[in-house]
Scaffold this active site. Structure first.
Site, PDB file in Angstrom:
ATOM      1  N   TRP A 196      30.957  35.756  47.969  1.00 31.05           N
ATOM      2  CA  TRP A 196      31.375  36.742  46.279  1.00 31.05           C
ATOM      3  C   TRP A 196      29.731  36.271  45.409  1.00 31.05           C
ATOM      4  CZ3 TRP A 196      34.259  40.840  48.718  1.00 31.05           C
ATOM      5  CH2 TRP A 196      35.627  40.167  49.183  1.00 31.05           C
ATOM      6  N   ASP A 225      32.864  35.864  37.357  1.00 26.63           N
ATOM      7  CA  ASP A 225      33.729  36.178  38.142  1.00 26.63           C
ATOM      8  C   ASP A 225      34.726  35.181  38.389  1.00 26.63           C
ATOM      9  OD1 ASP A 225      35.451  37.425  40.398  1.00 26.63           O
ATOM     10  OD2 ASP A 225      33.592  37.231  41.448  1.00 26.63           O
ATOM     11  N   LYS A 285      44.963  37.901  42.886  1.00 29.13           N
ATOM     12  CA  LYS A 285      45.302  37.338  43.311  1.00 29.13           C
ATOM     13  C   LYS A 285      45.760  36.174  42.412  1.00 29.13           C
ATOM     14  CE  LYS A 285      41.413  37.567  46.186  1.00 29.13           C
ATOM     15  NZ  LYS A 285      40.004  38.032  45.322  1.00 29.13           N
TER      16      LYS A 285
HETATM   17  C1  LIG Z   1      38.591  39.013  45.875  1.00 34.46           C
HETATM   18  C2  LIG Z   1      37.133  38.134  45.895  1.00 34.46           C
HETATM   19  C3  LIG Z   1      36.287  39.582  44.929  1.00 34.46           C
HETATM   20  C4  LIG Z   1      36.185  41.025  45.659  1.00 34.46           C
HETATM   21  O1  LIG Z   1      37.163  42.001  44.798  1.00 34.46           O
HETATM   22  P1  LIG Z   1      37.913  43.218  45.529  1.00 34.46           P
HETATM   23  O2  LIG Z   1      39.193  43.211  44.078  1.00 34.46           O
HETATM   24  O3  LIG Z   1      37.671  43.265  46.414  1.00 34.46           O
HETATM   25  O4  LIG Z   1      36.591  43.777  45.291  1.00 34.46           O
HETATM   26  C5  LIG Z   1      35.007  39.304  44.063  1.00 34.46           C
HETATM   27  N1  LIG Z   1      34.828  38.217  44.011  1.00 34.46           N
HETATM   28  C6  LIG Z   1      36.003  36.495  44.388  1.00 34.46           C
HETATM   29  C7  LIG Z   1      35.540  35.267  44.089  1.00 34.46           C
HETATM   30  C8  LIG Z   1      36.928  36.708  45.116  1.00 34.46           C
HETATM   31  O5  LIG Z   1      37.907  36.174  45.110  1.00 34.46           O
END
Ligand SMILES: *Cc1c(COP(=O)(O)O)cnc(C)c1O
Length: 356
Positions: free
Chosen positions: A99, A166, A190
């Site tokens: 990511w 993020d 999540k």
């Molecule tokens: C799941 C995840 C993403 C992607 O998220 P989307 O909403 O599907 O774009 C990005 N960063 C991390 C750390 C993730 O766990």
């Protein structure tokens, strides 16, 4: 059979949030209409989004300098929105896995990207430390929990330039000092709710500093000005977010869930260490409290990968298949996963060891 849901995302949510959402889809607040067939400009929906915002502000102690936004596009959309709004010339990224790398790739479209540190040399099994952050960066971007590799920052780092994170997969799992960040973002799916809505917490006075033109929908200021209602917001996911936040508050908020998360992770990592069949690929001090990858130990390396997965499935455990970049297994043990599910997994691992 009772299911134990270890999915990495979308993933387990509090049962009350799902039940309340199901009821609201049939009839919102007894108004005789569904949540998903009313205008987002009605009082009934406005109170939903307002409460979601105020609950997040309260649960994370978000200071008044920061605004909370509910957007579409997922965390992946933020990979480009962040540099669009914050990068004039040069930004720094810490590469801690898939990511983090995807975020970095988008930033390269807007200017110079400095990879300040990386854990790629050891398949992202640790969080880099001891690096120096250049002071001429427009911002530094980190990924606080690496969902695929199972590493996590356990504290808010000190940073000489604006810090952007993020937090898709560890938001609300531990207290965060929001004042240390220029922006925090993540997909809700999540720890916060279902897929379809993205949370952004942004320090307002850091916006408007780049010289490029920003398309209206990609400009954070648009969504601040219109309270995430410039266009139709994702009404259903926002409702479920509100219910999830209500649940979190009812059990004592972030400090209370942090204790439970620590308890769950400690128990599971202890079993991985003890069990002669399994091993953790992750540097002990950087192990994630949310995503726990584990592989067969040297002793069991010839056992079929599906053997444990099938064994666990027969006992009601789902979502344990590891990501292909790590192999083996991964138990995602997010906020809503009860301690009993971790205990059931531990019992299953012990039984599996005996069965060989
Ligand atoms: C799941 C995840 C993403 C992607 O998220 P989307 O909403 O599907 O774009 C990005 N960063 C991390 C750390 C993730 O766990």
């Amino acid at each position: 059979m009772k299911k134990h849901n270890f999915s990495a995302g979308p993933c387990i949510l509090p049962r009350t949030a799902i039940e309340n959402a199901a009821a609201a889809v049939l009839d919102l607040n007894g108004i005789g209409l569904s949540l998903i067939e009313i205008s987002h400009r009605t009082k009934d929906f406005e109170s939903v989004i307002d409460e979601a915002t105020s609950l997040l502000k309260e649960l994370l102690n978000v200071p008044d300098t920061h605004k909370i936004l509910w957007l579409g596009g997922g965390a992946s959309m933020q990979f480009c929105m962040v540099p669009f709004n914050f990068m004039e010339k040069k930004a720094g990224y810490i590469n801690t896995g898939v990511w983090a790398k995807k975020a970095q790739k988008e930033a390269k479209l807007f200017g110079e990207v400095v990879e300040v540190a990386s854990s790629e040399d050891k398949n992202n099994t640790y969080i880099p430390k001891g690096y120096t952050v250049p002071t001429d960066l427009d911002y530094l971007h980190i990924t606080t929990n690496n969902t695929i590799f199972g590493t996590e920052y356990h504290t808010d780092i000190d940073c000489p330039v604006p810090l952007i994170a993020d937090m898709s997969s560890d938001i609300l799992s531990r207290p965060v000092d929001v004042s240390k960040y220029a922006l925090i973002y993540g997909g809700a799916q999540k720890n916060m709710g279902p897929a379809g809505v993205t949370f952004v917490i942004v320090r307002e006075d850091m916006l408007g500093k780049v010289s490029r033109q920003i398309p209206t929908m990609l400009d954070y200021r648009t969504h601040i000005k219109d309270g995430s209602m410039f266009n139709t917001p994702p009404v259903f996911p926002i409702f479920v977010v509100r219910e999830t936040l209500k649940w979190l508050k009812s059990i004592g908020g972030v400090p209370a869930i942090q204790k439970i998360n620590q308890q769950k992770a400690d128990a599971l990592y202890a079993e991985i260490e003890r069990n002669s069949c399994f091993a953790s690929p992750v540097n002990p001090e950087d192990r994630s409290l949310m995503n726990v990858p584990f592989v067969y130990s040297e002793k069991c390396k010839d056992v079929e990968p599906t053997a444990f997965l099938d064994f666990a499935k027969e006992r009601g455990m789902v979502g344990l298949k590891g990501h292909r970049l790590v192999g083996g297994f991964r138990a995602s043990i997010y906020n809503a996963l009860p301690l009993e599910s971790v205990q059931a997994l531990i019992a299953c691992m012990q039984e599996f060891e005996k069965s060989l």
